[in-house]
Design a protein around this motif. Structure first.
Motif, mmCIF file in Angstrom:
data_model
loop_
_atom_site.group_PDB
_atom_site.id
_atom_site.type_symbol
_atom_site.label_atom_id
_atom_site.label_comp_id
_atom_site.label_asym_id
_atom_site.label_seq_id
_atom_site.Cartn_x
_atom_site.Cartn_y
_atom_site.Cartn_z
ATOM 1 N N GLU A 141 3.990 1.868 -0.765
ATOM 2 C CA GLU A 141 4.468 0.488 -0.620
ATOM 3 C C GLU A 141 4.369 -0.270 -1.936
ATOM 4 O OE1 GLU A 141 3.529 -0.383 4.098
ATOM 5 O OE2 GLU A 141 1.921 -0.595 2.618
ATOM 6 N N LEU A 142 3.291 -0.052 -2.669
ATOM 7 C CA LEU A 142 3.155 -0.702 -3.968
ATOM 8 C C LEU A 142 4.179 -0.172 -4.961
ATOM 9 C CD1 LEU A 142 -0.726 -0.836 -4.331
ATOM 10 C CD2 LEU A 142 0.814 -2.768 -3.956
ATOM 11 N N GLN A 143 4.436 1.131 -4.905
ATOM 12 C CA GLN A 143 5.383 1.735 -5.843
ATOM 13 C C GLN A 143 6.800 1.213 -5.652
ATOM 14 O OE1 GLN A 143 4.579 5.893 -5.018
ATOM 15 N NE2 GLN A 143 3.473 6.148 -6.952
ATOM 16 N N ARG A 144 7.174 0.924 -4.422
ATOM 17 C CA ARG A 144 8.538 0.452 -4.209
ATOM 18 C C ARG A 144 8.636 -1.073 -4.119
ATOM 19 N NH1 ARG A 144 7.799 3.075 1.087
ATOM 20 N NH2 ARG A 144 7.516 1.511 2.723
ATOM 21 N N ASN A 145 7.546 -1.735 -4.407
ATOM 22 C CA ASN A 145 7.573 -3.201 -4.442
ATOM 23 C C ASN A 145 8.517 -3.654 -5.546
ATOM 24 O OD1 ASN A 145 6.759 -5.888 -5.435
ATOM 25 N ND2 ASN A 145 5.237 -5.770 -3.815
ATOM 26 N N PRO A 146 9.617 -4.354 -5.218
ATOM 27 C CA PRO A 146 10.605 -4.710 -6.246
ATOM 28 C C PRO A 146 10.059 -5.644 -7.307
ATOM 29 C CG PRO A 146 11.105 -5.802 -4.176
ATOM 30 C CD PRO A 146 10.016 -4.821 -3.881
ATOM 31 N N PRO A 200 13.531 -10.383 -7.151
ATOM 32 C CA PRO A 200 14.396 -9.645 -6.242
ATOM 33 C C PRO A 200 14.319 -10.203 -4.822
ATOM 34 C CG PRO A 200 12.956 -8.160 -7.471
ATOM 35 C CD PRO A 200 12.426 -9.549 -7.638
ATOM 36 N N THR A 201 15.451 -10.342 -4.146
ATOM 37 C CA THR A 201 15.463 -10.772 -2.761
ATOM 38 C C THR A 201 15.440 -9.541 -1.872
ATOM 39 O OG1 THR A 201 16.705 -12.709 -3.399
ATOM 40 C CG2 THR A 201 16.653 -12.214 -1.074
ATOM 41 N N ALA A 202 14.259 -8.987 -1.714
ATOM 42 C CA ALA A 202 14.085 -7.803 -0.874
ATOM 43 C C ALA A 202 12.705 -7.843 -0.274
ATOM 44 C CB ALA A 202 14.255 -6.533 -1.708
ATOM 45 N N ASP A 203 12.544 -7.199 0.874
ATOM 46 C CA ASP A 203 11.251 -7.145 1.527
ATOM 47 C C ASP A 203 10.304 -6.341 0.642
ATOM 48 O OD1 ASP A 203 9.102 -6.037 3.183
ATOM 49 O OD2 ASP A 203 10.140 -7.033 4.815
ATOM 50 N N THR A 204 9.184 -6.949 0.228
ATOM 51 C CA THR A 204 8.307 -6.297 -0.731
ATOM 52 C C THR A 204 7.501 -5.156 -0.128
ATOM 53 O OG1 THR A 204 6.703 -8.032 -0.285
ATOM 54 C CG2 THR A 204 8.045 -8.282 -2.246
ATOM 55 N N ILE A 205 7.476 -5.061 1.187
ATOM 56 C CA ILE A 205 6.790 -3.933 1.806
ATOM 57 C C ILE A 205 7.781 -2.815 2.093
ATOM 58 C CG2 ILE A 205 5.592 -3.181 3.891
ATOM 59 C CD1 ILE A 205 3.794 -4.644 2.002
ATOM 60 N N THR A 206 8.919 -3.154 2.712
ATOM 61 C CA THR A 206 9.862 -2.110 3.102
ATOM 62 C C THR A 206 10.914 -1.829 2.056
ATOM 63 O OG1 THR A 206 11.406 -3.664 4.136
ATOM 64 C CG2 THR A 206 9.593 -2.851 5.493
ATOM 65 N N VAL A 260 -2.754 -1.499 2.231
ATOM 66 C CA VAL A 260 -1.414 -1.308 1.663
ATOM 67 C C VAL A 260 -1.365 0.074 1.031
ATOM 68 C CG1 VAL A 260 0.288 -2.194 0.029
ATOM 69 C CG2 VAL A 260 -1.209 -3.774 1.235
ATOM 70 N N SER A 261 -0.332 0.827 1.304
ATOM 71 C CA SER A 261 -0.248 2.196 0.784
ATOM 72 C C SER A 261 0.252 2.214 -0.660
ATOM 73 C CB SER A 261 0.694 3.035 1.654
ATOM 74 O OG SER A 261 2.037 2.636 1.452
ATOM 75 N N VAL A 262 -0.023 3.312 -1.342
ATOM 76 C CA VAL A 262 0.472 3.509 -2.701
ATOM 77 C C VAL A 262 2.001 3.481 -2.718
ATOM 78 C CG1 VAL A 262 0.633 5.154 -4.613
ATOM 79 C CG2 VAL A 262 -1.564 4.780 -3.460
#
Length: 368
Positions: free
Chosen positions: A147-152, A11-17, A143-145
Motif C-alpha cells: 500500500e505504501l509502495q503504490r501510494n501516489p 494526484p487525485t487517486a485513492d492513496t490506499i487502493t 498499513v502494508s508495504v
C-alpha cells in the motif's frame, strides 16, 4: 511547494487502493463538507481541527488565502484548533534541516501576524511531542508495504525529492501524518479537493486500529476549502523557493518591487479571464481578494494598461497587509514570547498525546 502538511498531495487517486476518485465521490465529499459547515455554525465546540506547515521558509499570500485565513476563521468560530509545526517532516525531502530554529520562529511570527491566538489554538512542534511520534509504530503495522509502495503521493514526492537517496521517512510520512491527526483525535481536517485521497490514509488507519483493538479514534472528516488560484509573479506556480511570491513578512517596498516585475501580457485592456490570461487574471484576483471584491468588477474598474493594474494591486496588497505587518513587527521584538508560545503549545499537545498513547497501550494490551 506549499508548506501545509495537507497540501503535499497532488494526484487525485485513492492513496490506499490507487484507484481514481470518481465525480460521484467528489460530489459526496462536497455535500458532506456543506453539512459540516452548517454544523460548525451550530456547534463549533464539537469539532477539533488539526492543520499545520513544514518550516521550510517564509509563508506568503498564497498560503494566507489558501489555508491561513481558514484556520483563523475556524478558530474564531470556536473550533478547537491544533496547528502543527512539522519540523520532522522537513527531513522527508531534504538531507538536512538548515536554520531550523530560525525558520520555526518565522513560521510562528506568520501565524501570530495573521490572527492565530495561542490562547485559543495549540501551536506545537513535532520534535517536542514524543508520544505523538510513538504512535507511528503501531500505525505502520496497520498499513502494508504494498500500500505504501503504490501510494501516489509518495511516488510523486520521491520523484521530486531533493535528497541524494530517498529516506525511510519519505516512504512512511503519510502514516506519520495519520499520527499527527489522530494523536489529538481531530475529527475535522481542512483540505483542498486534491488532498482528499491523502486524508484517506488517516481514515483507513483509524478504522483499522478500531477494528483490530477496539474504539479509540474518530474517523476524521474532510472540510473542503476552495483555495484561489494565485500564480507567482513570474507566471508559474507560487513557491517560496522560486522567489516569485509575496512573503507575509515582506516590506511594502519589497512588495511593490515584486509586483512591478510581475509578468503580464501584451493585451492592453485588463480583463479577468483565468483560462486565456492567467498572469493578468492572477494579479486581478489578488487585488480582489485583498479588497474583498469581485475580480470581474476590479478588472473593469482598472480598465487598461499593465501599469495601472500593478498600481492597483500594489495599493490593495499593501493596504491589506499593513495590519499583519504591524502585528508581526510587534511580536518580532519579543523572541522570548515566541519561545514561550511554542513551549506552552508543546506542553499542551504533549499532554493530549500522552493521554491518547495511554489509550492505545490499553487497547493493545501493552499498558504495563
Amino acid at each position: 511547494m506549499q508548506t501545509d502538511i495537507l497540501t503535499r498531495a497532488t494526484p487525485t487517486a485513492d492513496t490506499i487502493t490507487g484507484t481514481a476518485l470518481t465525480t460521484d465521490s467528489l460530489a459526496v465529499a462536497r455535500r458532506r463538507s456543506a453539512e459540516l459547515e452548517e454544523r460548525i455554525r451550530r456547534e463549533p465546540g464539537s469539532f477539533r481541527v488539526l492543520t499545520g506547515d513544514r518550516p521550510t521558509g517564509p509563508l506568503h499570500l498564497g498560503h494566507y488565502f489558501g489555508t491561513l485565513r481558514n484556520r483563523v476563521r475556524l478558530q474564531d468560530a470556536g473550533v478547537e484548533t491544533f496547528v502543527l509545526v512539522a519540523d520532522y517532516q522537513v527531513l522527508t525531502d531534504r538531507d538536512v534541516a538548515e536554520r531550523q530554529a530560525e525558520t520555526v520562529e518565522e513560521l510562528l511570527l506568520d501565524h501570530l501576524a495573521v490572527g492565530i491566538d495561542p490562547e485559543r489554538s495549540v501551536i506545537f512542534a513535532h520534535s517536542a511531542v514524543p508520544a505523538l511520534n510513538q504512535l507511528l509504530l503501531p500505525f505502520l503495522s496497520l498499513v502494508s508495504v504494498a500500500e505504501l509502495q503504490r501510494n501516489p503521493t509518495v511516488k510523486d514526492e520521491i520523484a521530486h525529492s531533493r535528497q541524494s537517496a530517498v529516506s525511510g521517512l519519505m516512504f512512511t510520512y503519510p502514516v506519520h501524518q495519520a499520527a499527527d491527526i489522530l494523536f489529538c483525535k481531530a475529527n475535522l481536517v481542512p483540505v483542498g479537493q486534491d488532498q482528499l485521497p491523502h486524508l484517506e490514509v488517516t481514515r483507513t488507519v483509524a478504522r483499522r486500529f478500531d477494528d483490530r483493538y477496539g474504539p479509540v479514534f474518530p474517523v476524521p472528516d474532510a472540510l473542503l476549502s476552495e483555495a484561489p488560484l494565485l500564480l507567482g509573479t513570474d507566471g508559474t506556480k507560487m513557491s517560496k523557493s522560486r522567489g516569485n511570491s509575496i512573503a507575509l513578512g515582506a516590506t511594502a517596498d519589497a512588495t511593490a518591487k515584486l509586483i512591478k516585475g510581475a509578468r503580464t501580457d501584451a493585451e492592453r485592456h485588463i480583463t479577468y479571464d483565468p483560462e486565456h490570461r492567467p498572469e493578468v487574471s492572477s494579479l486581478v484576483l489578488l487585488a480582489a481578494l485583498c479588497e474583498g471584491g469581485d475580480p470581474h468588477a476590479v478588472a473593469e474598474e482598472i480598465g487598461g494598461g499593465a501599469a495601472a493594474l500593478k498600481r492597483r494591486v500594489t495599493e490593495s496588497v499593501n493596504t491589506f497587509m499593513a495590519p499583519m505587518r504591524a502585528r508581526r513587527a510587534a511580536y518580532a521584538k519579543d523572541r522570548t514570547y515566541l519561545r514561550e508560545v511554542l513551549r506552552s503549545g508543546n506542553e499542551r499537545a504533549g499532554a493530549v498525546a500522552e493521554a491518547t498513547l495511554a489509550e492505545v497501550r490499553q487497547a493493545m494490551g501493552t499498558h504495563y
